[in-house]
Design a protein around this motif. Structure first.
Motif, short mmCIF file in Angstrom:
data_model
loop_
_atom_site.label_atom_id
_atom_site.label_comp_id
_atom_site.label_asym_id
_atom_site.label_seq_id
_atom_site.Cartn_x
_atom_site.Cartn_y
_atom_site.Cartn_z
N LYS A 28 2.45 1.66 -3.37
CA LYS A 28 1.48 2.20 -4.32
C LYS A 28 1.34 3.72 -4.15
O LYS A 28 1.26 4.46 -5.14
CB LYS A 28 0.12 1.53 -4.10
CG LYS A 28 -0.95 1.85 -5.13
CD LYS A 28 -2.12 0.89 -4.99
CE LYS A 28 -3.19 1.15 -6.06
NZ LYS A 28 -4.22 2.07 -5.63
N LEU A 29 1.34 4.18 -2.90
CA LEU A 29 1.28 5.62 -2.63
C LEU A 29 2.42 6.36 -3.33
O LEU A 29 2.22 7.40 -3.96
CB LEU A 29 1.39 5.88 -1.12
CG LEU A 29 0.14 5.89 -0.27
CD1 LEU A 29 0.53 6.04 1.20
CD2 LEU A 29 -0.78 7.02 -0.67
N THR B 32 9.38 13.41 -9.85
CA THR B 32 9.88 12.07 -10.16
C THR B 32 10.95 11.74 -9.13
O THR B 32 11.47 12.63 -8.46
CB THR B 32 10.50 12.03 -11.57
OG1 THR B 32 11.49 13.06 -11.67
CG2 THR B 32 9.45 12.24 -12.65
N ARG C 184 0.84 -1.21 0.00
CA ARG C 184 0.00 0.00 0.00
C ARG C 184 0.87 1.26 0.00
O ARG C 184 0.57 2.23 -0.69
CB ARG C 184 -0.92 0.00 1.22
CG ARG C 184 -1.88 -1.18 1.28
CD ARG C 184 -2.87 -1.01 2.42
NE ARG C 184 -3.63 -2.21 2.68
CZ ARG C 184 -4.58 -2.31 3.60
NH1 ARG C 184 -4.88 -1.25 4.36
NH2 ARG C 184 -5.25 -3.43 3.79
N ALA D 241 4.38 5.15 -5.82
CA ALA D 241 4.36 4.93 -7.27
C ALA D 241 3.35 5.84 -7.96
O ALA D 241 3.59 6.33 -9.07
CB ALA D 241 4.03 3.46 -7.57
N GLU D 242 2.24 6.10 -7.28
CA GLU D 242 1.19 6.93 -7.88
C GLU D 242 1.31 8.39 -7.46
O GLU D 242 0.41 9.20 -7.71
CB GLU D 242 -0.18 6.36 -7.50
CG GLU D 242 -0.41 4.97 -8.09
CD GLU D 242 -1.77 4.38 -7.74
OE1 GLU D 242 -2.54 5.03 -6.97
OE2 GLU D 242 -2.06 3.28 -8.24
N LYS D 243 2.43 8.72 -6.82
CA LYS D 243 2.74 10.10 -6.43
C LYS D 243 1.70 10.71 -5.49
O LYS D 243 1.40 11.89 -5.54
CB LYS D 243 2.91 10.99 -7.67
CG LYS D 243 4.03 10.50 -8.60
CD LYS D 243 4.17 11.41 -9.81
CE LYS D 243 5.33 10.99 -10.68
NZ LYS D 243 5.18 9.67 -11.30
N ASP D 244 1.13 9.86 -4.64
CA ASP D 244 0.17 10.34 -3.64
C ASP D 244 0.84 10.69 -2.31
O ASP D 244 0.17 11.10 -1.37
CB ASP D 244 -0.92 9.28 -3.40
CG ASP D 244 -1.84 9.12 -4.60
OD1 ASP D 244 -2.08 10.13 -5.29
OD2 ASP D 244 -2.31 8.00 -4.86
#
Length: 234
Positions: free
Chosen positions: A90-91, A164, A87, A93-96
């Motif tokens: 994912k945060l 990035t 999780r 990777a998705e730039k959240d």
């Protein structure tokens, strides 16, 4: 780098901890994960801290979410369970997850606020990234946003938001615009810091907790250093 400057389980600076996540303030010289040097990584220090604090038998699980360069200081996040690691991944990777850095640089930047876009190519032989204005083979696009926060007597304090996360991205992009980071010999500063650090600090991070679904905003105190101290003076 002396042993006293490195983290151990007794001097670890924990900024946030719950059942799922632990966030620590990395010292210069700490390596986040083990490498060819064989030096004890920060991940093992954190495991020892958890094992002692909670009197855990057996092996302690700890997932590495992201890394900081060895001479860099500031926020590092670890996952305390295998459930939360993907999780957190994912945060990122998705730039959240919003990461903000502070850097002390040698020269005043050409603009006091700007977006830098380059293509970076890493040379594994010297562990260095090189910037290009256009895409070349095996290069990766790198984007950061910076603004000038303060002028000191000899240095300039920049705040950087990464869009990035490339190898040595901040170091090489700032060097490209004539603003090498204090102490960073590899990217053009004229002398090293006495403790082999560079003045690049992962200062803030904010994200929605992947389990609690609550916003987290964490600030990493600056290293105990006269030049960093001057950044906080009015």
């Amino acid at each position: 780098m002396t042993e006293k400057t490195l983290s151990d389980k007794n001097n670890l600076q924990v900024l946030y901890e719950d059942n799922h996540i632990i966030i620590v303030n990395k010292r210069a010289g700490d390596i986040v994960q083990g490498d060819k040097t064989g030096d004890k990584p920060l991940s093992e220090v954190v495991k020892s801290y958890i094992k002692d604090k909670y009197n855990k038998p057996g092996n302690v699980y700890l997932g590495v979410v992201h890394r900081l360069d060895r001479p860099t200081t500031g926020l590092v996040i670890f996952a305390k369970t295998s459930k939360v690691l993907p999780r957190l991944n994912k945060l990122f990777a998705e730039k959240d997850a919003k990461k903000t850095y502070w850097a002390l640089v040698k020269n005043e930047p050409p603009k006091h606020e700007d977006t830098l876009i380059h293509w970076l190519k890493k040379n594994p032989k010297n562990n260095k990234s090189y910037t290009h204005l256009n895409e070349i083979k095996d290069s990766k696009k790198a984007i950061l946003h910076y603004k000038l926060l303060k002028k000191l007597d000899h240095y300039f304090l920049l705040e950087i938001d990464l869009e990035t996360g490339r190898h040595h991205q901040i170091r090489t992009q700032l060097s490209t615009i004539g603003c090498p980071i204090k102490g960073d010999l590899k990217y053009g500063f004229n002398r090293s810091n006495s403790d082999a650090s560079i003045h690049l600090h992962a200062r803030y991070i904010s994200f929605i907790h992947p389990v609690k679904k609550e916003p987290l905003h964490i600030t990493a105190p600056l290293p105990n250093d006269p030049v960093w101290d001057a950044c906080l003076l009015n």
